[in-house]
Design a protein around this motif. Structure first.
Motif, PDB file in Angstrom:
ATOM      1  N   HIS A  91      45.582   7.335 -40.742  1.00  0.00           N
ATOM      2  CA  HIS A  91      46.130   6.292 -39.883  1.00  0.00           C
ATOM      3  C   HIS A  91      45.526   4.908 -40.148  1.00  0.00           C
ATOM      4  O   HIS A  91      46.149   3.896 -39.826  1.00  0.00           O
ATOM      5  CB  HIS A  91      45.932   6.664 -38.408  1.00  0.00           C
ATOM      6  N   ASN A  92      44.319   4.854 -40.713  1.00  0.00           N
ATOM      7  CA  ASN A  92      43.667   3.551 -40.891  1.00  0.00           C
ATOM      8  C   ASN A  92      43.391   3.162 -42.324  1.00  0.00           C
ATOM      9  O   ASN A  92      43.042   2.016 -42.578  1.00  0.00           O
ATOM     10  CB  ASN A  92      42.337   3.517 -40.118  1.00  0.00           C
ATOM     11  N   GLU A  93      43.529   4.077 -43.266  1.00  0.00           N
ATOM     12  CA  GLU A  93      43.069   3.737 -44.616  1.00  0.00           C
ATOM     13  C   GLU A  93      44.078   4.068 -45.706  1.00  0.00           C
ATOM     14  O   GLU A  93      43.739   4.099 -46.881  1.00  0.00           O
ATOM     15  CB  GLU A  93      41.739   4.432 -44.907  1.00  0.00           C
ATOM     16  N   ARG A  94      45.337   4.285 -45.316  1.00  0.00           N
ATOM     17  CA  ARG A  94      46.337   4.549 -46.360  1.00  0.00           C
ATOM     18  C   ARG A  94      46.471   3.347 -47.287  1.00  0.00           C
ATOM     19  O   ARG A  94      46.721   3.484 -48.469  1.00  0.00           O
ATOM     20  CB  ARG A  94      47.686   4.867 -45.720  1.00  0.00           C
ATOM     21  N   GLY A  95      46.298   2.133 -46.734  1.00  0.00           N
ATOM     22  CA  GLY A  95      46.358   0.932 -47.560  1.00  0.00           C
ATOM     23  C   GLY A  95      45.023   0.607 -48.212  1.00  0.00           C
ATOM     24  O   GLY A  95      44.899  -0.395 -48.900  1.00  0.00           O
ATOM     25  N   ILE A 100      46.623  -0.581 -40.000  1.00  0.00           N
ATOM     26  CA  ILE A 100      45.712   0.113 -39.092  1.00  0.00           C
ATOM     27  C   ILE A 100      46.518   0.739 -37.954  1.00  0.00           C
ATOM     28  O   ILE A 100      47.280   0.047 -37.266  1.00  0.00           O
ATOM     29  CB  ILE A 100      44.659  -0.848 -38.503  1.00  0.00           C
ATOM     30  N   GLY A 101      46.336   2.043 -37.740  1.00  0.00           N
ATOM     31  CA  GLY A 101      47.057   2.706 -36.664  1.00  0.00           C
ATOM     32  C   GLY A 101      46.184   3.052 -35.469  1.00  0.00           C
ATOM     33  O   GLY A 101      46.622   2.968 -34.328  1.00  0.00           O
ATOM     34  N   ARG A 102      44.949   3.430 -35.729  1.00  0.00           N
ATOM     35  CA  ARG A 102      44.056   3.956 -34.681  1.00  0.00           C
ATOM     36  C   ARG A 102      42.980   2.926 -34.369  1.00  0.00           C
ATOM     37  O   ARG A 102      42.195   2.537 -35.236  1.00  0.00           O
ATOM     38  CB  ARG A 102      43.437   5.257 -35.180  1.00  0.00           C
ATOM     39  N   VAL A 103      42.933   2.455 -33.122  1.00  0.00           N
ATOM     40  CA  VAL A 103      41.993   1.396 -32.730  1.00  0.00           C
ATOM     41  C   VAL A 103      41.311   1.778 -31.414  1.00  0.00           C
ATOM     42  O   VAL A 103      41.941   2.317 -30.505  1.00  0.00           O
ATOM     43  CB  VAL A 103      42.714   0.041 -32.536  1.00  0.00           C
ATOM     44  N   GLY A 104      40.013   1.486 -31.334  1.00  0.00           N
ATOM     45  CA  GLY A 104      39.281   1.599 -30.076  1.00  0.00           C
ATOM     46  C   GLY A 104      38.960   0.196 -29.583  1.00  0.00           C
ATOM     47  O   GLY A 104      38.146  -0.507 -30.188  1.00  0.00           O
ATOM     48  N   TRP A 105      39.607  -0.231 -28.497  1.00  0.00           N
ATOM     49  CA  TRP A 105      39.457  -1.585 -27.977  1.00  0.00           C
ATOM     50  C   TRP A 105      38.385  -1.612 -26.885  1.00  0.00           C
ATOM     51  O   TRP A 105      38.377  -0.754 -26.005  1.00  0.00           O
ATOM     52  CB  TRP A 105      40.766  -2.074 -27.379  1.00  0.00           C
ATOM     53  N   ASP A 106      37.503  -2.613 -26.934  1.00  0.00           N
ATOM     54  CA  ASP A 106      36.504  -2.805 -25.885  1.00  0.00           C
ATOM     55  C   ASP A 106      36.818  -4.092 -25.130  1.00  0.00           C
ATOM     56  O   ASP A 106      36.782  -5.191 -25.711  1.00  0.00           O
ATOM     57  CB  ASP A 106      35.094  -2.894 -26.474  1.00  0.00           C
ATOM     58  N   PHE A 107      37.114  -3.954 -23.847  1.00  0.00           N
ATOM     59  CA  PHE A 107      37.425  -5.094 -22.993  1.00  0.00           C
ATOM     60  C   PHE A 107      36.452  -5.149 -21.827  1.00  0.00           C
ATOM     61  O   PHE A 107      36.080  -4.116 -21.266  1.00  0.00           O
ATOM     62  CB  PHE A 107      38.852  -4.995 -22.433  1.00  0.00           C
ATOM     63  N   ALA A 108      36.062  -6.363 -21.454  1.00  0.00           N
ATOM     64  CA  ALA A 108      35.366  -6.615 -20.199  1.00  0.00           C
ATOM     65  C   ALA A 108      36.291  -7.468 -19.324  1.00  0.00           C
ATOM     66  O   ALA A 108      37.351  -7.920 -19.782  1.00  0.00           O
ATOM     67  CB  ALA A 108      34.048  -7.337 -20.442  1.00  0.00           C
TER      68      ALA A 108
END
Length: 379
Positions: free
Chosen positions: A94-98, A314-322
């Protein structure tokens, strides 16, 4: 012949690295289960796991990750994602095919402001890129006096952190800046470093500070772009221990984070868990435990869905929000190379939830199985 020998050696080296990774993960998991024993899986549970994962060309040599998740969460689902599948199969597809260079480039914290202009990040003060300083507008800073003047003007707390390979809260430091002497101290501390960022410390919303006042407590919200749409899954609230400024804590050399799962409607679940397998009722951690609705929840989810497609390849992301004290979403960072899987599943169940089949659909293709499934896991 030399070319063939080189390719064979390269293949063996890659396989050897996979084996080293496999045994390191087995050691980590054995330690988790030793400290937090869980019931053995039944024969029927193992058959169900084999049946589900067999359609993707995967056969587990042991069931320890499922034993851990089944026992710890009480959820008996073959859709839990073992760490080695997440790291060695799902992320590479999901993130490194390219090519992994996209993940690495997009992960540079000094690039966040340019890549994601639609998000509000902590106020930028200074960038160091390969040893060269830039101000918040991208202009070169050519003298030490200019650096000192720029920092001394801030008159408040600054956060400094490495902009590359800085996961797990590594190298994050807080500096009170009141004058040039404070600015000089900061620059001396980072004199031998390159690739770091200086930001204004944010003041977080009271909803978050009640979990721990010393750390910036963040929402980790996972997203997956599949079939042309963005899905949100297994969000958690991460918070630190007293005295630590990040949500990640190291006690006696052990990494620990406390988290609580978040429901689809943006309300907290009732249990807090830690990476080391501890658990608390929400009422043991915070006052007013009935106040469970995350401020700005719907707005943050909308921002993620709007901005995730900008991370092309990029398909898979972990977002950090405050959330700031004036109730505004602040993007702390996004995680691409390793957005994590363990804590989210401990707190909120199988990583991709109802979208697990979609996330694994690529493995219905036999060529993808050969390419993305490690040899020791192929059926």
């Amino acid at each position: 012949m030399l070319r063939r020998l080189y390719q064979a050696a390269k293949s063996l080296d890659g396989y050897a690295q996979l084996l080293v990774y496999y045994y390191s993960q087995e050691k980590e998991l054995k330690e988790i289960l030793r400290n937090n024993p869980q019931p053995e899986l039944t024969a029927e549970e193992k058959r169900e796991i084999d049946s589900y994962w067999g359609q993707y060309g995967i056969k587990f040599t042991n069931y320890r990750w499922f034993q851990w998740y089944y026992g710890f969460t009480g959820i008996k689902s073959p859709r839990f994602i073992p760490k080695q599948i997440h790291v060695k199969t799902i992320l590479p597809y999901h993130n490194e095919r390219g090519g992994s260079q996209f993940s690495r480039a997009f992960s540079d914290k000094n690039m966040f402001y340019d890549i994601m202009p639609g998000l509000t990040f902590p106020e930028l003060i200074l960038k160091n890129v390969d040893g060269v300083f830039f101000d918040k507008d991208g202009r070169y800073i050519c003298s030490n006096d200019s650096l000192l003047d720029l920092l001394a003007e801030e008159q408040g707390d600054c956060i400094v952190k490495s902009s590359i390979d800085s996961g797990l809260g590594k190298s994050v430091k807080k500096y009170p800046i009141m004058d040039k002497q404070d600015a000089q101290r900061l620059l001396l501390d980072w004199n031998n470093e390159s690739n770091f960022i200086v930001q204004k410390a944010i003041k977080q919303h009271p909803f978050f500070s009640r979990f721990n006042e010393s750390s910036v407590n963040v929402l980790r919200i996972n997203s997956l772009c599949i079939n042309g749409h963005v899905e949100i899954h297994t969000p958690i609230l991460r918070f630190g221990y007293p005295g630590w400024i990040t949500d990640v804590t190291f006690i006696d050399g052990l990494e620990d984070v406390r988290v609580v799962g978040i429901k689809e409607d943006g309300c907290l679940m009732d249990e807090v868990v830690s990476l080391q397998g501890k658990r608390w009722k929400l009422s043991e951690i915070v006052q007013d435990p009935q106040n469970k609705r995350i401020p700005c929840w719907d707005e943050i989810v909308s921002l993620i869905k709007e901005n995730a497609p900008k991370l092309t390849h990029i398909g898979r992301v972990g977002w950090d929000f405050a959330v700031s004290e004036d109730e505004k979403p602040v993007a702390i960072e996004y995680n691409l190379s390793y957005p994590g899987s363990i804590l989210s599943q401990m707190a909120a169940g199988p990583l991709f939830g109802e979208h697990t089949d979609e996330a694994l659909e690529f493995l219905k293709d036999e060529e993808n199985q050969r390419k993305y499934v490690p040899r020791w896991l192929r059926a």
